[in-house]
Design a protein around this motif. Structure first.
Motif, PDB file in Angstrom:
ATOM      1  N   ASP A 297      -5.659  -1.086  12.163  1.00  0.00           N
ATOM      2  CA  ASP A 297      -6.189  -0.294  11.057  1.00  0.00           C
ATOM      3  C   ASP A 297      -6.208   1.199  11.359  1.00  0.00           C
ATOM      4  OD1 ASP A 297      -6.532  -2.430   9.369  1.00  0.00           O
ATOM      5  OD2 ASP A 297      -8.636  -2.765   9.897  1.00  0.00           O
ATOM      6  N   HIS A 298      -6.243   1.566  12.652  1.00  0.00           N
ATOM      7  CA  HIS A 298      -6.302   3.001  12.958  1.00  0.00           C
ATOM      8  C   HIS A 298      -4.970   3.697  12.704  1.00  0.00           C
ATOM      9  CE1 HIS A 298      -4.546   1.890  16.968  1.00  0.00           C
ATOM     10  NE2 HIS A 298      -4.003   3.080  16.842  1.00  0.00           N
ATOM     11  N   LEU A 299      -3.906   2.941  12.531  1.00  0.00           N
ATOM     12  CA  LEU A 299      -2.606   3.527  12.212  1.00  0.00           C
ATOM     13  C   LEU A 299      -2.559   3.807  10.718  1.00  0.00           C
ATOM     14  CD1 LEU A 299      -0.131   4.123  14.038  1.00  0.00           C
ATOM     15  CD2 LEU A 299       0.862   1.990  13.198  1.00  0.00           C
ATOM     16  N   SER A 300      -2.278   5.031  10.337  1.00  0.00           N
ATOM     17  CA  SER A 300      -2.315   5.405   8.919  1.00  0.00           C
ATOM     18  C   SER A 300      -1.243   4.652   8.135  1.00  0.00           C
ATOM     19  CB  SER A 300      -2.084   6.912   8.764  1.00  0.00           C
ATOM     20  OG  SER A 300      -0.740   7.242   9.090  1.00  0.00           O
ATOM     21  N   ASP A 301      -1.466   4.534   6.814  1.00  0.00           N
ATOM     22  CA  ASP A 301      -0.454   3.924   5.953  1.00  0.00           C
ATOM     23  C   ASP A 301       0.865   4.685   6.053  1.00  0.00           C
ATOM     24  OD1 ASP A 301      -2.099   1.907   5.039  1.00  0.00           O
ATOM     25  OD2 ASP A 301      -2.638   2.928   3.168  1.00  0.00           O
TER      26      ASP A 301
ATOM     27  N   MET B 204      14.011  -1.276   2.740  1.00  0.00           N
ATOM     28  CA  MET B 204      13.774  -0.910   4.127  1.00  0.00           C
ATOM     29  C   MET B 204      12.433  -1.426   4.675  1.00  0.00           C
ATOM     30  SD  MET B 204      16.348   0.630   5.494  1.00  0.00           S
ATOM     31  CE  MET B 204      17.947   0.852   4.732  1.00  0.00           C
ATOM     32  N   GLU B 205      11.290  -0.889   4.183  1.00  0.00           N
ATOM     33  CA  GLU B 205      10.025  -1.217   4.844  1.00  0.00           C
ATOM     34  C   GLU B 205       8.842  -0.830   3.973  1.00  0.00           C
ATOM     35  OE1 GLU B 205       9.849   1.288   8.398  1.00  0.00           O
ATOM     36  OE2 GLU B 205      10.963   2.839   7.332  1.00  0.00           O
ATOM     37  N   CYS B 206       7.686  -1.429   4.290  1.00  0.00           N
ATOM     38  CA  CYS B 206       6.440  -1.066   3.611  1.00  0.00           C
ATOM     39  C   CYS B 206       5.273  -1.558   4.457  1.00  0.00           C
ATOM     40  CB  CYS B 206       6.368  -1.671   2.204  1.00  0.00           C
ATOM     41  SG  CYS B 206       6.199  -3.473   2.169  1.00  0.00           S
ATOM     42  N   VAL B 207       4.080  -1.093   4.103  1.00  0.00           N
ATOM     43  CA  VAL B 207       2.852  -1.601   4.712  1.00  0.00           C
ATOM     44  C   VAL B 207       1.944  -2.101   3.599  1.00  0.00           C
ATOM     45  CG1 VAL B 207       1.606   0.618   4.690  1.00  0.00           C
ATOM     46  CG2 VAL B 207       0.997  -1.132   6.376  1.00  0.00           C
ATOM     47  N   GLY B 208       1.208  -3.150   3.900  1.00  0.00           N
ATOM     48  CA  GLY B 208       0.288  -3.712   2.916  1.00  0.00           C
ATOM     49  C   GLY B 208      -0.592  -4.761   3.555  1.00  0.00           C
ATOM     50  N   ARG B 209      -1.257  -5.540   2.709  1.00  0.00           N
ATOM     51  CA  ARG B 209      -2.117  -6.620   3.215  1.00  0.00           C
ATOM     52  C   ARG B 209      -1.681  -7.950   2.616  1.00  0.00           C
ATOM     53  NH1 ARG B 209      -6.276  -5.025   6.357  1.00  0.00           N
ATOM     54  NH2 ARG B 209      -6.884  -2.818   6.225  1.00  0.00           N
ATOM     55  N   ILE B 210      -1.857  -8.993   3.404  1.00  0.00           N
ATOM     56  CA  ILE B 210      -1.493 -10.325   2.944  1.00  0.00           C
ATOM     57  C   ILE B 210      -2.495 -10.788   1.892  1.00  0.00           C
ATOM     58  CG2 ILE B 210      -1.201 -12.741   3.616  1.00  0.00           C
ATOM     59  CD1 ILE B 210      -0.285 -11.778   6.348  1.00  0.00           C
ATOM     60  N   GLU B 211      -1.978 -11.058   0.705  1.00  0.00           N
ATOM     61  CA  GLU B 211      -2.812 -11.489  -0.411  1.00  0.00           C
ATOM     62  C   GLU B 211      -2.851 -13.012  -0.527  1.00  0.00           C
ATOM     63  OE1 GLU B 211      -5.028  -9.871  -3.885  1.00  0.00           O
ATOM     64  OE2 GLU B 211      -4.234  -9.015  -2.042  1.00  0.00           O
TER      65      GLU B 211
ATOM     66  N   VAL C 194       2.928   5.246  -3.128  1.00  0.00           N
ATOM     67  CA  VAL C 194       1.624   4.726  -2.690  1.00  0.00           C
ATOM     68  C   VAL C 194       0.959   3.993  -3.846  1.00  0.00           C
ATOM     69  CG1 VAL C 194       1.293   6.467  -0.897  1.00  0.00           C
ATOM     70  CG2 VAL C 194       0.487   6.923  -3.212  1.00  0.00           C
ATOM     71  N   PHE C 195       0.218   2.961  -3.501  1.00  0.00           N
ATOM     72  CA  PHE C 195      -0.473   2.138  -4.485  1.00  0.00           C
ATOM     73  C   PHE C 195      -1.952   2.123  -4.142  1.00  0.00           C
ATOM     74  CE2 PHE C 195       3.807   0.632  -3.809  1.00  0.00           C
ATOM     75  CZ  PHE C 195       4.305   0.468  -5.097  1.00  0.00           C
TER      76      PHE C 195
ATOM     77  N   LYS D 216       0.816  -1.207   0.000  1.00  0.00           N
ATOM     78  CA  LYS D 216       0.000   0.000   0.000  1.00  0.00           C
ATOM     79  C   LYS D 216       0.856   1.266   0.000  1.00  0.00           C
ATOM     80  CE  LYS D 216      -3.646   0.656   0.051  1.00  0.00           C
ATOM     81  NZ  LYS D 216      -4.518   0.880   1.219  1.00  0.00           N
ATOM     82  N   ALA D 217       1.941   1.264   0.783  1.00  0.00           N
ATOM     83  CA  ALA D 217       2.804   2.438   0.860  1.00  0.00           C
ATOM     84  C   ALA D 217       4.198   2.008   1.291  1.00  0.00           C
ATOM     85  CB  ALA D 217       2.246   3.465   1.845  1.00  0.00           C
ATOM     86  N   THR D 218       5.203   2.679   0.729  1.00  0.00           N
ATOM     87  CA  THR D 218       6.594   2.371   1.061  1.00  0.00           C
ATOM     88  C   THR D 218       7.420   3.637   0.924  1.00  0.00           C
ATOM     89  OG1 THR D 218       8.514   0.996   0.476  1.00  0.00           O
ATOM     90  CG2 THR D 218       7.027   1.586  -1.322  1.00  0.00           C
ATOM     91  N   PRO D 219       8.292   3.926   1.876  1.00  0.00           N
ATOM     92  CA  PRO D 219       9.034   5.194   1.851  1.00  0.00           C
ATOM     93  C   PRO D 219      10.271   5.147   0.957  1.00  0.00           C
ATOM     94  CG  PRO D 219       9.563   3.990   3.835  1.00  0.00           C
ATOM     95  CD  PRO D 219       8.519   3.176   3.129  1.00  0.00           C
ATOM     96  N   ILE D 220      10.788   6.331   0.672  1.00  0.00           N
ATOM     97  CA  ILE D 220      12.085   6.487   0.020  1.00  0.00           C
ATOM     98  C   ILE D 220      13.040   7.030   1.076  1.00  0.00           C
ATOM     99  CG2 ILE D 220      13.392   7.578  -1.835  1.00  0.00           C
ATOM    100  CD1 ILE D 220      10.761   7.996  -3.316  1.00  0.00           C
ATOM    101  N   HIS D 221      13.912   6.174   1.577  1.00  0.00           N
ATOM    102  CA  HIS D 221      14.925   6.592   2.542  1.00  0.00           C
ATOM    103  C   HIS D 221      16.204   6.992   1.806  1.00  0.00           C
ATOM    104  CE1 HIS D 221      12.759   5.526   6.174  1.00  0.00           C
ATOM    105  NE2 HIS D 221      12.500   4.323   5.696  1.00  0.00           N
TER     106      HIS D 221
END
Length: 356
Positions: A124-128, A69-76, A346-347, A40-45
């Motif tokens: 879920d309350h933590l933003s992407d 480094m890191e990202c957030v998403g959902r298990i597909e 972001v996706f 869903k979202a991944t930073p550029i460090h």
């Protein structure tokens, strides 16, 4: 599920804007102990960009998907006989390659396969924006203060680059733990901002003497613990400012940013100060920590960070979103001085599969 996905791939070592290309790649299949994550979202460090330049502590095999480094998403999807997580669960994927350790997939792509031991469920309350920045800088701050230096309530902690992302998180964490901070900044206009954030004392090297000010603040007892991410002359001054028996942990080298001259990549320590006052200067690198920590220990530390962020003890600034197609603009933004926000790829959900 689509058969193909977009990925931002570097074909060789070089300047990121020159070597990165947007490609279509097959969606990978998870094996036992792995999960397929829809990002869903991944930073550029900054470190992501240095990896592509060949100027970081490890080098992937090229071509490589960017973002180490890191990202957030959902298990597909889950690999065969993989337990402990479920499809649809929202997770942070920790893509920091352990050193030494196996290859880890880059995050600058729509789908990635990750070891389930590198996945941390997030509410879920933590933003992407917050979730996708949870596993690197906040974890670094926590490890530096608690595990590397074991700073106790009431003690002084001296830190350089207090206005950096990690520096700000250290201030917040120290305030929560009852630790007093002496914060070093380069510009006078940053002083009030650091004080408003909770920094106890601020030293501005633009017009103040670091050694003199530390002595005035800490008194005869001095400062025994420090963290530095500047290196160079400032890092050397931090070592000098320590009380006998003190230690400084160096986790970055901002003074050498974009340097290629070996002579510039130094911390000019005073031998008499180090020897006769038995001071210690040592390094910390998150990749090597992951190479020595057990998966269970790493998840425990990450769970602690998740709680601190979810409970708003640690505040992660809102990132600036960019679609993957605008990667040159995102990279330029990441390199701009005082850009004020972390650029994020972001996706969007529900993209037309014909567009893939």
């Amino acid at each position: 599920m689509p058969q193909f996905m977009r990925a931002l791939v570097a074909g060789k070592v070089g300047e990121p804007a020159d070597v990165l290309r947007l490609e279509s790649r097959p969606v990978p299949t998870p094996e036992a102990g792995q999960a397929l994550i829809r990002v869903k979202a991944t930073p550029i460090h900054a470190s992501d960009l240095h990896v592509l330049r060949g100027r970081y502590g490890f080098s992937p095999e090229f071509p490589t998907v960017g973002g180490h480094m890191e990202c957030v998403g959902r298990i597909e999807d889950l690999g065969p006989d993989t337990e402990g997580l479920k499809i649809g669960e929202r997770v942070v994927a920790v893509a920091v390659p352990a050193v030494p350790g196996p290859h880890v997939a880059g995050t600058w792509q729509e789908y990635l396969v990750a070891d389930t031991r590198r996945l941390l469920p997030v509410p879920d309350h933590l933003s992407d924006s917050s979730a996708c920045q949870l596993a690197v800088n906040p974890l670094t701050a926590l490890l530096l203060v608690t595990r590397e230096l074991d700073v106790q309530p009431g003690e002084w902690l001296l830190q350089t680059a207090a206005g950096s992302t990690v520096g700000r998180l250290v201030i917040q964490l120290a305030r929560h733990l009852g630790i007093r901070t002496i914060n070093v900044v380069r510009r006078r206009d940053a002083v009030e901002e650091i004080k408003a954030l909770g920094g106890d004392e601020v030293i501005c090297t633009e017009d103040e003497d670091l050694l003199q000010r530390v002595a005035e603040i800490a008194g005869s007892a001095g400062v025994r613990k420090a963290i530095d991410c500047v290196a160079g002359h400032v890092g050397a001054q931090v070592s000098q400012a320590l009380a006998p028996g003190g230690e400084v942990v160096v986790y970055g080298a901002l003074s050498t940013h974009r340097q290629t001259d070996p002579a510039a990549l130094t911390i000019p320590l005073q031998a008499r100060s180090v020897i006769y006052e038995t001071k210690a200067v040592r390094g910390f690198w998150l990749n090597r920590w992951f190479g020595t920590a057990s998966p269970a220990d790493a998840l425990r530390a990450l769970s602690k960070v998740r709680s601190l962020v979810a409970d708003e003890v640690l505040s992660i600034p809102q990132g600036k979103p960019f679609p993957l197609e605008r990667f040159t603009e995102a990279i330029s933004f990441a390199e701009a001085p005082a850009h004020g926000a972390k650029p994020l790829f972001v996706f969007e959900d529900g993209r037309d599969e014909d567009d893939r």
